[in-house]
Design an enzyme around this catalytic site. Structure first.
Site, short mmCIF file in Angstrom:
data_model
loop_
_atom_site.label_atom_id
_atom_site.label_comp_id
_atom_site.label_asym_id
_atom_site.label_seq_id
_atom_site.Cartn_x
_atom_site.Cartn_y
_atom_site.Cartn_z
N CYS A 24 0.48 -1.18 0.25
CA CYS A 24 0.16 -0.09 0.15
C CYS A 24 0.03 1.15 0.25
O CYS A 24 0.38 2.53 0.12
CB CYS A 24 -1.18 -0.48 1.49
SG CYS A 24 0.12 -0.05 2.31
N HIS A 25 2.40 0.98 0.56
CA HIS A 25 2.88 2.80 0.07
C HIS A 25 3.72 2.33 -1.05
O HIS A 25 5.45 1.67 0.33
CB HIS A 25 4.14 2.83 1.74
CG HIS A 25 4.65 4.17 2.68
ND1 HIS A 25 5.48 4.58 1.38
CD2 HIS A 25 3.66 5.03 2.28
CE1 HIS A 25 6.07 5.57 2.10
NE2 HIS A 25 4.64 5.60 1.94
N PHE A 26 3.65 2.35 -2.29
CA PHE A 26 3.16 2.72 -2.70
C PHE A 26 2.48 2.21 -4.23
O PHE A 26 3.92 1.72 -4.44
CB PHE A 26 3.67 4.39 -3.43
CG PHE A 26 3.43 5.78 -1.90
CD1 PHE A 26 2.51 6.02 -1.64
CD2 PHE A 26 5.27 5.47 -2.14
CE1 PHE A 26 2.77 7.61 -0.76
CE2 PHE A 26 5.32 6.42 -1.19
CZ PHE A 26 4.65 7.78 -0.49
#
Length: 171
Positions: A69-71
């Site tokens: 999720c990052h990124f």
């Protein structure tokens, strides 16, 4: 009783459940926020300031939760997780010393990021140098810390502050 000077992943999980230092005392967060796999060295002596030090490690693999999720398309460990890991370790140090209370991060001085943790990395190493501990209305530690990835320093933090509170209701 002789103090333990290294801790396994299972020891750290016991700490996250409140089983290492006793109920109501310093705890590490549970996974996924536990950012340490082992403490390889902890001492009340030595270190840069002669007040104690910790060395801990986190094994990196591409399946760690934050890379998804990052990124998207540009996976990198959030720098704030490395900073939080340093606070986790300063709080652990206070609990390991036998001080009562629940830990809370209280801030830091200057923090610098000059590298990153990618999913291709193998190991993050945290190095914490205890600068000062105080025992008054609250127990407080001030430390400096660094984060390295595969042997290369990538973050530094001065003035890491963690306190232990016997009551956190009015914090």
């Amino acid at each position: 009783m002789t103090k333990q000077h290294a801790f396994t992943r299972e020891d750290l999980l016991r700490c996250s459940r409140g089983e290492l230092f006793g109920p109501g005392n310093a705890q590490l967060p549970a996974p996924n926020m536990l950012m340490v796999d082992r403490i390889t060295h902890i001492s009340e002596e030595g270190g840069k300031f002669g007040k104690g030090e910790l060395v801990a490690e986190l094994d990196i693999n591409p399946d760690l939760w934050f890379f998804a999720c990052h990124f998207e398309g540009d996976p990198v460990m959030p720098g704030c997780l490395g900073l939080d890991a340093m606070w986790q370790l300063v709080g652990f140090y206070l609990g390991w010393q036998g001080n009562p209370g629940r830990g809370r991060a209280l801030g830091s001085g200057e923090v610098k990021f000059f590298g990153q943790v990618l999913p291709t990395a193998k190991k993050v190493t945290y190095n914490i140098q205890i600068k000062r501990t105080m025992r008054g209305k609250l127990v407080l530690a001030i430390a400096e810390g660094t984060v390295s990835v595969d042997g290369r320093e990538i973050y530094s933090a001065e003035g890491l502050r963690v306190g232990l509170f016997t009551s956190t209701e009015n914090f």
